[in-house]
Design a protein around this motif. Sequence first.
Motif, mmCIF file in Angstrom:
data_model
loop_
_atom_site.group_PDB
_atom_site.id
_atom_site.type_symbol
_atom_site.label_atom_id
_atom_site.label_comp_id
_atom_site.label_asym_id
_atom_site.label_seq_id
_atom_site.Cartn_x
_atom_site.Cartn_y
_atom_site.Cartn_z
ATOM 1 N N LEU A 92 30.470 16.467 -31.765
ATOM 2 C CA LEU A 92 30.459 15.152 -31.125
ATOM 3 C C LEU A 92 29.181 14.388 -31.489
ATOM 4 N N GLY A 93 29.372 13.185 -31.984
ATOM 5 C CA GLY A 93 28.224 12.343 -32.296
ATOM 6 C C GLY A 93 27.604 12.595 -33.660
ATOM 7 N N GLU A 94 28.103 13.588 -34.380
ATOM 8 C CA GLU A 94 27.521 13.872 -35.692
ATOM 9 C C GLU A 94 28.031 12.903 -36.745
ATOM 10 N N ASN A 95 27.176 12.662 -37.744
ATOM 11 C CA ASN A 95 27.537 11.717 -38.797
ATOM 12 C C ASN A 95 28.657 12.252 -39.667
ATOM 13 N N ARG A 96 29.461 11.326 -40.185
ATOM 14 C CA ARG A 96 30.519 11.718 -41.103
ATOM 15 C C ARG A 96 30.633 10.597 -42.141
ATOM 16 N N ASP A 97 30.750 10.976 -43.409
ATOM 17 C CA ASP A 97 30.821 9.978 -44.470
ATOM 18 C C ASP A 97 32.276 9.548 -44.682
ATOM 19 N N TYR A 98 32.583 8.305 -44.292
ATOM 20 C CA TYR A 98 33.986 7.887 -44.352
ATOM 21 C C TYR A 98 34.492 7.762 -45.776
ATOM 22 N N THR A 99 33.578 7.569 -46.750
ATOM 23 C CA THR A 99 34.036 7.382 -48.127
ATOM 24 C C THR A 99 34.654 8.652 -48.697
ATOM 25 N N ARG A 100 34.343 9.779 -48.052
ATOM 26 C CA ARG A 100 34.928 11.041 -48.539
ATOM 27 C C ARG A 100 36.282 11.328 -47.898
ATOM 28 N N LEU A 101 36.659 10.501 -46.951
ATOM 29 C CA LEU A 101 37.931 10.752 -46.267
ATOM 30 C C LEU A 101 39.053 10.009 -46.974
ATOM 31 N N SER A 102 40.237 10.587 -46.937
ATOM 32 C CA SER A 102 41.390 9.862 -47.479
ATOM 33 C C SER A 102 41.863 8.874 -46.412
ATOM 34 N N ASN A 103 42.664 7.906 -46.859
ATOM 35 C CA ASN A 103 43.159 6.913 -45.908
ATOM 36 C C ASN A 103 43.968 7.561 -44.794
ATOM 37 N N ASP A 104 44.756 8.555 -45.155
ATOM 38 C CA ASP A 104 45.551 9.232 -44.133
ATOM 39 C C ASP A 104 44.664 9.950 -43.131
ATOM 40 N N GLU A 105 43.564 10.533 -43.644
ATOM 41 C CA GLU A 105 42.637 11.209 -42.725
ATOM 42 C C GLU A 105 42.012 10.211 -41.755
ATOM 43 N N ILE A 106 41.641 9.038 -42.276
ATOM 44 C CA ILE A 106 41.042 8.023 -41.402
ATOM 45 C C ILE A 106 42.038 7.618 -40.312
ATOM 46 N N ARG A 107 43.290 7.368 -40.719
ATOM 47 C CA ARG A 107 44.304 6.972 -39.727
ATOM 48 C C ARG A 107 44.491 8.071 -38.680
ATOM 49 N N ALA A 108 44.453 9.328 -39.151
ATOM 50 C CA ALA A 108 44.621 10.444 -38.217
ATOM 51 C C ALA A 108 43.453 10.511 -37.240
ATOM 52 N N ILE A 109 42.243 10.235 -37.738
ATOM 53 C CA ILE A 109 41.069 10.270 -36.848
ATOM 54 C C ILE A 109 41.183 9.175 -35.788
ATOM 55 N N VAL A 110 41.589 7.969 -36.221
ATOM 56 C CA VAL A 110 41.725 6.851 -35.278
ATOM 57 C C VAL A 110 42.779 7.192 -34.218
ATOM 58 N N LYS A 111 43.860 7.830 -34.651
ATOM 59 C CA LYS A 111 44.918 8.209 -33.718
ATOM 60 C C LYS A 111 44.385 9.259 -32.742
ATOM 61 N N GLU A 112 43.699 10.261 -33.281
ATOM 62 C CA GLU A 112 43.191 11.357 -32.463
ATOM 63 C C GLU A 112 42.179 10.840 -31.430
ATOM 64 N N ALA A 113 41.403 9.828 -31.824
ATOM 65 C CA ALA A 113 40.348 9.311 -30.939
ATOM 66 C C ALA A 113 40.912 8.465 -29.804
ATOM 67 N N GLY A 114 42.211 8.203 -29.832
ATOM 68 C CA GLY A 114 42.835 7.449 -28.740
ATOM 69 C C GLY A 114 42.426 5.990 -28.713
ATOM 70 N N ILE A 115 42.174 5.405 -29.879
ATOM 71 C CA ILE A 115 41.712 4.013 -29.901
ATOM 72 C C ILE A 115 42.890 3.054 -29.726
ATOM 73 N N VAL A 116 42.704 2.103 -28.823
ATOM 74 C CA VAL A 116 43.698 1.043 -28.603
ATOM 75 C C VAL A 116 42.961 -0.286 -28.604
ATOM 76 N N GLY A 117 43.700 -1.382 -28.725
ATOM 77 C CA GLY A 117 43.084 -2.707 -28.700
ATOM 78 C C GLY A 117 42.339 -2.917 -27.395
ATOM 79 N N MET A 118 41.020 -3.119 -27.495
ATOM 80 C CA MET A 118 40.206 -3.173 -26.277
ATOM 81 C C MET A 118 40.008 -4.594 -25.759
ATOM 82 N N GLY A 119 40.655 -5.548 -26.394
ATOM 83 C CA GLY A 119 40.549 -6.933 -25.937
ATOM 84 C C GLY A 119 41.384 -7.190 -24.695
ATOM 85 N N GLY A 120 42.327 -6.327 -24.418
ATOM 86 C CA GLY A 120 43.127 -6.509 -23.216
ATOM 87 C C GLY A 120 44.561 -6.031 -23.378
ATOM 88 N N ALA A 121 45.098 -6.128 -24.612
ATOM 89 C CA ALA A 121 46.506 -5.774 -24.792
ATOM 90 C C ALA A 121 46.711 -4.265 -24.830
#
Lengths: 333, 475
Positions: free
Chosen positions: B146-175
């Motif tokens: 938790l909180g450790e650095n990670r180089d996004y350029t080494r990740l594949s696009n699918d890995e990035i999408r999976a991380i965003v999904k795993e992190a539970g990110i949703v639109g924080m503006g209200g919707a």
Amino acid sequence: MGNLLNISSSPHVRDKSSTQSIMWCVILCLLPATVVGIYNFGLKAIILIIACVATCMLTEFIWQKAMKLPVTVTDGSAALTGLLLALNLSSTFPVWMAVIGSVFAILVVKQLFGGLGQNFMNPALGARCFLMVSFAGKMTSFTYDSITGPTPLAIIKNAVKNGDTSSIADILASGDGQTQATTSVINMFLGNTAGTIGETSAIAILIGGIVLIARKIISWKIPVCYLATFAVFVLIFGGRGFDITYLAAELCGGGIMLGAFFMATDYVTSPITPTGQIVFGVLLGILTGIFRIFGASAEGVSYAIIICNLLVPLIEKVTIPVPFGKEGIKDGK
Amino acid sequence: MYARCINGLLVPVFSGCGIIKSPGTTKNKLERGNGMSEATFRGGVHPYEGKELSKDLPIKTVLPKGELVFSMAQHIGAPAKPVVQKGDKVLVGQKIGEAGGFISANICSSVSGTVKAVEPRMMLNGSSVTCVVIENDGEYTGIKGLGENRDYTRLSNDEIRAIVKEAGIVGMGGAGFPTNVKLTPKEPDKIDYILVNGAECEPYLTSDYRQMLECPEEIVGGLKVMLKLFDKAKGLICIEDNKPDAIAKMKEAVNGESRIEVKELKTKYPQGGERTLISAATGRKIYSAKLPADAGCIVDNIATVIAIYRAVCKQTPLITRVMTLTGDAFSQPVNVNVRLGISHAELVEEGGGFATEPAKIISGGPMMGFAMFDLNVPVTKTSSSLLALTKDEVAENEPSPCIRCGRCVSACPGNLVPQKMAQAAMNNDYDTFVKLNGMECYECGSCTFVCPAKRPLTQTFKQARQYVAAQRRKS
């Protein structure tokens, strides 16, 4: 938390302007025309204005009390109707007739159809036409500077009908040949002519009208389209060719200025859609032109506005705007 | 589908849909748009901004004291399913709720401690939702990495999408729309713009503004992660011109980034609405049946972009958010960084308590926020502010008859006729309501704000729209 919190659906804030503030603002914008009217026609004008405003407010108050409705006299709408009606009367008009007209405006045209926001025609104009039918003689008798005679517009109409080809300035300066009612286009613009209390001064009405547009109380669409269409109509069908003086006299004379800025723009009886307001203005211009040029009377504004009031629901129906992002897309997908 | 443009480049053309877009005209429109700082839209209103109450106050971190309540329905779509049980030990960042469908989101714990209960609790809109209740041990022990650095350029696009999904990110503006779904459009090649929504057009709110001033590099970092997913896209950070220092700060932060630009927008509510933002920033237009992706755009709020950065580059799931505690009832308005799940009642103390008894407390902004009846409800991913007002302008203004002034028509950013829609809705004439394009309304509240007769227009539309939507689902 022991206390109770208010719950309501969003939005939770409201703009400061209210029905009341809008109505009183329109009344203020009518003041220049009212002041010129009082200056021109004196005490008689003051009495008529007070009588009309008071009767309108009282009628509304009594009706709402009798019908056990919330009393809304202070919203200024009845006062505005009274003022507009008075400004549409000749200064020599008997007060008791004006009182009848005021009762008609509020009771028949406004309240019987459901009150504020429900009337299908402008109450002041409805009453004016009612008085016109009932007391035609008194309604068309004008006195200015203690001379009773025709309005400048009637002088022109008569001359044009008789095939007088001299210039408009000469026609106005020579009057109707019987009375000493003579005037000029400048006087018509400033308001020093015969006519109803509030309609004579184009400049005073323009000042109020421009303030209304600047303060976004009314949109420019109705008055501009109305006056522009009317001007084009007069130039084409007026029978005097491209006569700018004639056009100026037609625009400054009669009720067109007061009608364009203060009567046709009545919220309740004009279209709410932006395109509808343009259509409404154009129709008004054409009808006024027809009535003034081809009709029996020199006037035609009140009838044009009332007829167009009746067309408002139809105009709105065909001018519903295209929603954001759907421009150029047929119905459905 | 592609069409060949004059200069020989392949330009995507959308077939049979609602976007006003032909290769030539769009390009001209865009160039014109970029040349002016006065990018805006038709309609809209100018409510009292109230931002001066909290705009100069740095974000303060608040640690929760009591129990934390994690709703399993903090997003649009299916609720998450709890994956912990009463008595379980949990760590900061640990997944406690698993996405319950494609359009859904994970829920992660924002503290370490013990699960006290998994039970229905009341949310701020009065609905009862399954919640995981955690007793905070005050240790804040994180999960591994938790909180450790990670180089996004080494990740594949699918890995990035999976991380965003795993992190539970949703639109924080209200919707609260799940971000990984937004980042996975049907045709990724057709995405031309990623718009970072920094308009913050709701009055009083200053949380996005503070974040632009205090962590611009995280916003740029998050945007760069998103741009990696879409090679052809350009990043636009859109900010209203009432925040000149945020514009300056962000311009400085994007200096040297060839794919990112800061876009100044005219200050007007609802500039931050998805449709108005896309139209002002790119000249493209969408309507209700279209997604931003149909216009080649992805729109994400400032806070969401920061959450993407933290999830991808700092291995931190969505467990905190910045909120503005403001309004004339607070003795000391403040911007706070809070752990999700904290009770609103606890936050009131951070704002120095109430100086005056509030008449109305709103979660979110005054234009689209939700009036609260109880402060003992938890902060969720979409809680942007706690606004306490001493006056309730709604209660003070009794509705009076409509005078057909047409102000609602001028104010409507959707080019609708609210006056007629309200009439139809009040008469339960839903066919006419739909014919009058009532379903194009997105309930921004502009018509209701300007109405001099103080009529409850938006409220009527919400009801009618819900009814029509329910009828459509049935058939």
